[in-house]
Design an enzyme around this catalytic site. Structure first.
Site, short mmCIF file in Angstrom:
data_model
loop_
_atom_site.label_atom_id
_atom_site.label_comp_id
_atom_site.label_asym_id
_atom_site.label_seq_id
_atom_site.Cartn_x
_atom_site.Cartn_y
_atom_site.Cartn_z
N HIS A 135 60.65 -1.94 42.18
CA HIS A 135 61.75 -2.87 42.46
C HIS A 135 61.19 -4.29 42.49
O HIS A 135 60.07 -4.51 42.95
CB HIS A 135 62.40 -2.55 43.81
N ASP A 159 68.03 4.36 42.83
CA ASP A 159 68.41 5.22 41.71
C ASP A 159 67.65 6.54 41.66
O ASP A 159 67.96 7.39 40.83
CB ASP A 159 68.18 4.47 40.39
C1 SDX Z 1 68.24 -1.51 40.47
O1 SDX Z 1 67.44 -6.19 41.63
C2 SDX Z 1 68.09 -5.31 42.28
O2 SDX Z 1 68.39 -5.48 43.47
C3 SDX Z 1 68.52 -4.09 41.48
C4 SDX Z 1 69.15 -2.96 42.27
C5 SDX Z 1 70.51 -3.34 42.81
O3 SDX Z 1 70.94 -2.68 43.78
O4 SDX Z 1 71.18 -4.21 42.20
O5 SDX Z 1 68.29 -2.60 43.35
C6 SDX Z 1 69.37 -1.75 41.38
O6 SDX Z 1 68.27 -1.98 39.36
C7 SDX Z 1 67.05 -0.73 40.97
C8 SDX Z 1 65.89 -0.68 39.93
C9 SDX Z 1 66.23 0.43 38.94
N1 SDX Z 1 65.23 0.42 37.81
C10 SDX Z 1 64.37 1.42 37.68
O7 SDX Z 1 64.20 2.33 38.49
C11 SDX Z 1 63.59 1.36 36.36
C12 SDX Z 1 62.10 1.56 36.64
N2 SDX Z 1 61.60 0.40 37.35
C13 SDX Z 1 60.97 -0.68 36.60
O8 SDX Z 1 61.55 -0.89 35.35
C14 SDX Z 1 60.69 -1.90 37.45
O9 SDX Z 1 60.14 -1.45 38.62
C15 SDX Z 1 61.82 -2.85 37.78
C16 SDX Z 1 62.56 -3.31 36.58
C17 SDX Z 1 62.78 -2.21 38.72
C18 SDX Z 1 61.20 -4.07 38.46
O10 SDX Z 1 60.44 -4.71 37.49
P1 SDX Z 1 59.57 -6.01 37.84
O11 SDX Z 1 59.89 -6.55 39.18
O12 SDX Z 1 59.64 -6.94 36.68
O13 SDX Z 1 58.14 -5.42 38.01
P2 SDX Z 1 57.11 -5.20 36.83
O14 SDX Z 1 57.80 -4.53 35.68
O15 SDX Z 1 56.41 -6.47 36.60
O16 SDX Z 1 56.14 -4.12 37.49
C19 SDX Z 1 54.96 -4.49 38.15
C20 SDX Z 1 53.91 -3.47 37.70
C21 SDX Z 1 53.75 -3.41 36.19
O17 SDX Z 1 52.44 -2.91 35.97
P3 SDX Z 1 51.24 -4.01 35.63
O18 SDX Z 1 51.72 -4.80 34.43
O19 SDX Z 1 51.10 -4.86 36.87
O20 SDX Z 1 50.03 -3.18 35.35
O21 SDX Z 1 54.36 -2.14 38.08
C22 SDX Z 1 54.56 -1.36 36.90
C23 SDX Z 1 54.69 -2.32 35.75
O22 SDX Z 1 54.27 -1.70 34.54
N3 SDX Z 1 55.82 -0.62 37.14
C24 SDX Z 1 55.99 0.66 36.85
C25 SDX Z 1 57.30 0.96 37.25
N4 SDX Z 1 57.88 -0.14 37.76
C26 SDX Z 1 56.94 -1.11 37.67
N5 SDX Z 1 55.17 1.59 36.31
C27 SDX Z 1 55.68 2.83 36.16
N6 SDX Z 1 56.93 3.20 36.54
C28 SDX Z 1 57.77 2.28 37.08
N7 SDX Z 1 59.00 2.64 37.44
#
Ligand code: SDX
Length: 436
Positions: A313, A371
């Site tokens: 998140h 989720d």
């Molecule tokens: C919702 O914003 C909100 O409030 C949204 C929400 C709401 O109520 O409105 O809470 C609802 O959208 C919840 C989130 C649902 N999405 C997912 O579950 C999809 C999986 N999650 C990721 O796509 C990600 O965690 C996000 C999109 C939710 C957040 O992305 P960020 O903040 O841009 O973080 P990032 O992608 O920069 O991640 C940081 C690191 C990265 O690795 P490095 O580049 O540092 O090595 O963490 C890794 C990412 O690759 N990472 C994950 C991951 N989420 C982040 N690796 C594996 N699996 C994951 N799910």
């Protein structure tokens, strides 16, 4: 917001004059550095794609402390609202700032109940879609289509018009979502009933047929009502920011909410619940718990492009409080349905256990988000996977409209118009085609 004693001074190593920037404080949470005059004073923009360090607005609706894993709607902890209130009380709270007393709840419930029908013409709008169209494509169209019925009666600068638009949207979303579902099933639409609760009415419109009476299961009704509460609002997330930016042009609320529906559809946002359930079913199909280790290696391999959907998140760097409540709701529903041994629920809990002990996730502060479990409980209730994000949109509509009305209600609001760092071609002249 109030001016803080502290202020920021921006200085430049090239000898350009430094700039003092005021710092403002809210009631709780991080202070903000006011950069509104920065471009006029320096000729430079700030740069923050993805808005990692940007407050786009001030708001009094929802507060999140990502480090503590805290979520407050108008100051009330989500854990208390989910147990002590129902969704319509939560809607009243988000819209008007306070939980309703008995009389206010009765009046609000009556206003919502009496707006649950949609214009009969809406059913012909659906006929343009194939039966197998994704429900979010249908819902984006239906909500946008509502503009056609109310565009002329929505002066967003009139507080009464804004309020009736909020009531109409909250009231009609369950009807539209269930119509999208019935259309995909080839079954007749079920009209709303005024003698049922908000969640009970939705369940009946979803699962009843004209052939027999439908009895609402109170445990499932309460679980669905709680799912709505948990999804109601969440500060300035992507879809809420979309609704604010769209609404800032002065467009009607139905068009702005349709933009929010479209944004929520993405798998990085509200579409994650559908993607998470599909991920769990894939793992289950390919060996289940025995294959979790192999799957996790893929997730940790950057080149795989595989993410653990329902995890991570932008704001929560601790457990999403909604995920805990969703897991409890999952337990209740599965027990009620005699599905305690649901293999997907067991698989999800195993995935969570492994992730929370694995340095890849721990070091990146990745925890289950709203989720991760919501799909399992919705599937158990009988909601098809493709409809999960539409349910999220149904519940989030109150948050979107509360945030939109907060913005429009602020006499100082302006149309949102971000700038850019331009990296394209400098000025050049067009040559005749013979010389290109
Ligand atoms: C919702 O914003 C909100 O409030 C949204 C929400 C709401 O109520 O409105 O809470 C609802 O959208 C919840 C989130 C649902 N999405 C997912 O579950 C999809 C999986 N999650 C990721 O796509 C990600 O965690 C996000 C999109 C939710 C957040 O992305 P960020 O903040 O841009 O973080 P990032 O992608 O920069 O991640 C940081 C690191 C990265 O690795 P490095 O580049 O540092 O090595 O963490 C890794 C990412 O690759 N990472 C994950 C991951 N989420 C982040 N690796 C594996 N699996 C994951 N799910």
């Amino acid at each position: 917001m109030k001016l803080a004693d502290n202020k920021a001074t921006l200085s430049f190593s090239n000898g350009s004059p430094s700039v003092d920037l005021p710092v403002y404080q809210g009631s709780i949470g991080p202070d903000v550095i006011d950069i509104r005059k920065l471009y006029a004073q320096t000729g430079m923009f700030t740069y923050d794609p993805g808005f990692l360090s940007t407050a786009a607005t001030q708001s009094a609706i929802t507060y999140i402390d990502g480090d503590k894993g805290e979520l407050l709607y108008r100051g009330y902890p989500i854990e208390q609202l989910a147990v002590n209130c129902d969704f319509l009380e939560t809607c009243h709270l988000l819209l008007y700032g306070n939980l309703p007393n008995e009389a206010q709840k009765k009046d609000f419930t009556s206003r919502v109940t009496n707006h649950t029908m949609v214009n009969e013409q809406m059913q012909f709008f659906l006929r343009g879609f194939r039966r197998d169209a994704h429900p979010m494509a249908v819902l984006t169209g239906l909500v946008g289509g509502l503009s056609a019925f109310y565009h002329d009666s929505t002066d967003i600068n009139n507080p009464e018009h804004r309020e009736i638009a909020a009531i109409r949207l909250i009231a009609k979303m369950p009807t539209l979502v269930s119509m999208a579902y019935k259309y995909s099933m080839g079954q007749p639409y079920i009209y709303p009933r005024n003698d049922l609760s908000y969640a009970g009415n939705f369940m009946r419109m979803m699962f009843a047929t004209p052939c027999e009476e439908y009895k609402v299961n109170p445990v499932l009704e309460r679980a669905l009502d709680r799912i709505f509460i948990l999804h109601a609002d969440h500060e300035q997330n992507a879809s809420t920011s979309t609704v604010r930016l769209c609404g800032s042009s002065g467009t009607n609320p139905f068009a702005a909410i349709a933009a929010g529906v479209a944004c929520l559809w993405g798998p990085a946002h509200g579409g994650a619940n559908e993607a998470c359930l599909n991920m769990l079913e894939d793992i289950q199909r390919n060996g289940g718990v025995a294959k979790v280790g192999e799957f996790m290696e893929k997730v940790k391999d950057k080149n795989s492009g595989v993410k653990l959907m329902g995890f991570g998140h932008r704001v929560y760097k601790n457990y999403d409080p909604r995920a805990k409540l969703m897991q409890e709701t999952c337990n209740e529903v599965l027990q009620e349905l005699g599905l305690e041994n649901d293999p997907l629920f067991k698989l999800a809990k195993q995935l969570e256990k492994i992730a929370l002990e694995d340095d890849y996730f721990v070091s990146r502060k990745l925890y289950p988000n709203v989720d991760f479990y919501s799909g399992i409980v919705q599937r158990a209730i009988g909601i098809p996977v493709s409809l999960f994000t539409a349910i999220f949109a149904l519940a989030r509509t109150v948050g979107w409209i509360a945030q939109l009305n907060e913005m429009i209600g602020d006499p100082e609001y302006k149309i949102g118009r971000p700038r850019q760092l331009f990296t394209g071609a400098e000025r050049r002249d067009v040559l005749p085609i013979s010389k290109r």
